[in-house]
Every structure is written in structure tokens, then in C-alpha cells.
Design a protein around this motif. Structure first.
Motif, PDB file in Angstrom:
ATOM      1  N   GLN A 292     176.225  57.522  41.368  1.00  0.00           N
ATOM      2  CA  GLN A 292     175.577  56.711  42.397  1.00  0.00           C
ATOM      3  C   GLN A 292     174.065  56.763  42.250  1.00  0.00           C
ATOM      4  O   GLN A 292     173.361  55.760  42.390  1.00  0.00           O
ATOM      5  CB  GLN A 292     175.989  57.203  43.791  1.00  0.00           C
ATOM      6  CG  GLN A 292     175.384  56.425  44.952  1.00  0.00           C
ATOM      7  CD  GLN A 292     175.825  54.972  44.971  1.00  0.00           C
ATOM      8  OE1 GLN A 292     176.926  54.643  44.536  1.00  0.00           O
ATOM      9  NE2 GLN A 292     174.964  54.100  45.470  1.00  0.00           N
TER      10      GLN A 292
ATOM     11  N   ARG B  42     190.916  59.980  36.154  1.00  0.00           N
ATOM     12  CA  ARG B  42     189.679  59.902  36.938  1.00  0.00           C
ATOM     13  C   ARG B  42     188.455  60.184  36.068  1.00  0.00           C
ATOM     14  O   ARG B  42     187.443  59.491  36.146  1.00  0.00           O
ATOM     15  CB  ARG B  42     189.734  60.870  38.113  1.00  0.00           C
ATOM     16  CG  ARG B  42     190.524  60.366  39.313  1.00  0.00           C
ATOM     17  CD  ARG B  42     190.264  61.227  40.540  1.00  0.00           C
ATOM     18  NE  ARG B  42     190.822  62.573  40.369  1.00  0.00           N
ATOM     19  CZ  ARG B  42     192.062  62.909  40.723  1.00  0.00           C
ATOM     20  NH1 ARG B  42     192.864  61.997  41.249  1.00  0.00           N
ATOM     21  NH2 ARG B  42     192.505  64.143  40.549  1.00  0.00           N
TER      22      ARG B  42
ATOM     23  N   LYS C  18     185.232  57.703  35.080  1.00  0.00           N
ATOM     24  CA  LYS C  18     183.823  58.095  35.220  1.00  0.00           C
ATOM     25  C   LYS C  18     183.102  57.915  33.871  1.00  0.00           C
ATOM     26  O   LYS C  18     181.964  57.437  33.825  1.00  0.00           O
ATOM     27  CB  LYS C  18     183.702  59.552  35.659  1.00  0.00           C
ATOM     28  CG  LYS C  18     184.170  59.838  37.070  1.00  0.00           C
ATOM     29  CD  LYS C  18     184.108  61.342  37.341  1.00  0.00           C
ATOM     30  CE  LYS C  18     184.755  61.725  38.653  1.00  0.00           C
ATOM     31  NZ  LYS C  18     184.789  63.202  38.846  1.00  0.00           N
TER      32      LYS C  18
ATOM     33  N   GLN D 111     180.502  61.852  41.180  1.00  0.00           N
ATOM     34  CA  GLN D 111     180.438  60.565  41.867  1.00  0.00           C
ATOM     35  C   GLN D 111     179.032  60.331  42.419  1.00  0.00           C
ATOM     36  O   GLN D 111     178.467  59.241  42.303  1.00  0.00           O
ATOM     37  CB  GLN D 111     181.458  60.536  43.019  1.00  0.00           C
ATOM     38  CG  GLN D 111     181.835  59.147  43.498  1.00  0.00           C
ATOM     39  CD  GLN D 111     182.573  58.345  42.434  1.00  0.00           C
ATOM     40  OE1 GLN D 111     183.295  58.895  41.620  1.00  0.00           O
ATOM     41  NE2 GLN D 111     182.362  57.042  42.417  1.00  0.00           N
TER      42      GLN D 111
END
Length: 237
Positions: free
Chosen positions: A157, A206, A210, A153
Motif C-alpha cells: 500500500q 497469497r 503479492k 500488505q
């Protein structure tokens, strides 16, 4: 006083430099305080404004920043672009002076790069190349650290922040490739488990999300999700 103002106008028309721009601004300021004729003041201010525009047209960022600083003395209108350039160049200068490894370096450098990109500051402006280069290095280190900590994550970012900062496309592609490889491996590992649990299925969903965010082929993402749904269905049957 009138002759001093005329001389300042003549000087800046002969050579547009930071010094002649500043001298003209001070001459206008003094003439205004001593109430020289409005027509002479207005004419001199228009000359100053035209020189700001000339600085912008020639991508002379330092001249723009200096001219904006003294525009108030000249009673000159400042274009939004010039004002944005000045703010961005200040941020670039502050970021460039930060010691490497200092607290808050990543955030300050990325903010300066984002501001410079948004303002349209040319790549050849003072400190611009230095800051963009540091932004690339810091982003690369941030991504490496995130992947080492299994924090995809944070890696995603960092990619998003790098894109906003205007990091060179070739470098951005290289950084994105690192994250793509990691996430693809993560997705394959989860999908390869023999015993499928509800948690495993959630992990696949998940990981697939991604993968979609980082730009893996949609077919790969769809296949992974379908795999999770089918195997979980078998498990629960």
C-alpha cells in the motif's frame, strides 16, 4: 479613476509581479464599483487574465496562487490549471510546516504530494522539494515498519501511495526492491516446507499474488503456484 486604472495596467505590463497584479485587481474592483466604462473594465480584466496565463507559462507557481487569490476583484476568469496550482500550493505549505513526527504527518505530506503531482506543480515550486523529500523519507520508514511487522500488505500500500505522490523513480525503485526481496523470501520459505497442508497452499497462493503485485517475474509467480498445486495434490492423493 480612469487614470489610476490605466496606471495599474501600465505597471503590470511593465513588470508582472505579485504587487502589480494585486494593484491592478484592486483598481479594477474600485472602478467597477464606481461604474467606470465597461470597455475600460473589460480591457483591464483581459490584461489581468493574460498575466495569469503568463504566470502559468513561466511556471511561476507563487505568482499564479497570488493572482488567483485576487482574480475575483479583477472579475477575471481563472484557468482550471491555475486554480489547481493554488490549492496544491496551499497543501504543500501546510505540509511543509508540520513538525516532524507529528500526528497525521504521513497522511498530510502524502496528500500534499499527490495533489501537487495531479496539479502539475513544478518541482522547483516553494515547499515542493521539501514535501517530496519528506514523502520519500516517510514512505521508506512506513515500508520498514510494515516489513518489520510482517505486514506486506501495508508495504504494498505504501508503494502504491508513493507512486501516486510522484516520488522520484530512482527512490521508488529502491523502495520497491526492499519489498520485492522480502516477498520473494516469504514465497521461497513457504514453498520450501516439507509437509504441505491446505493452509500452506493457501499461503503460497497469497504470497504469489503479492509477488505479482510488487512486480516479480511472472515465471516465478507461476512456478510457485504450480508447486503449491502439485504438492497439495500429492498430499491429498
Amino acid at each position: 479613476l480612469s487614470s489610476r486604472l490605466s496606471a495599474a495596467v501600465a505597471a503590470v505590463n511593465a513588470a508582472r509581479t505579485m504587487q502589480t497584479m494585486e494593484s491592478l485587481a484592486h483598481a479594477i474592483h474600485l472602478a467597477n464599483k464606481l461604474q467606470l466604462s465597461r470597455s475600460e473594465l473589460d480591457a483591464a480584466t483581459k490584461v489581468y487574465e493574460s498575466k495569469i496565463e503568463a504566470c502559468i507559462s513561466s511556471s511561476d507557481v507563487e505568482c499564479v496562487a497570488h493572482a488567483v487569490e485576487f482574480a475575483g476583484f479583477a472579475q477575471a476568469r481563472v484557468p482550471k490549471e491555475a486554480d489547481a496550482w493554488r490549492g496544491a500550493t496551499q497543501m504543500l505549505a501546510e505540509a511543509a510546516q508540520l513538525p516532524e513526527g507529528s500526528v497525521g504527518e504521513y497522511d498530510a505530506v502524502l496528500r500534499a504530494a499527490v495533489a501537487a503531482k495531479a496539479a502539475g506543480v513544478p518541482q522547483n515550486a516553494t515547499n515542493a522539494a521539501v514535501v517530496w523529500s519528506r514523502a520519500e523519507s516517510l514512505t521508506s520508514a512506513r515500508i520498514a515498519g510494515a516489513l518489520a511487522a510482517n505486514d506486506t500488505q501495508a508495504a504494498l500500500q505504501a508503494i502504491a501511495e508513493a507512486r501516486r505522490a510522484g516520488i522520484a523513480e530512482a527512490q521508488l525503485a529502491s523502495l520497491t526492491s526492499q519489498v520485492e526481496t522480502y516477498i520473494a523470501t516469504e514465497l521461497n520459505t513457504v514453498c520450501a516446507k516439507e509437509l504441505m497442508t491446505i493452509k500452506d497452499a493457501a499461503d503460497i497462493v497469497r504470497a504469489a499474488e503479492k509477488a505479482r503485485r510488487v512486480g516479480l517475474p511472472e515465471a516465478t509467480v507461476a512456478a510457485a503456484r504450480a508447486n503449491a498445486e502439485a504438492r497439495l495434490g500429492e498430499r491429498l492423493a
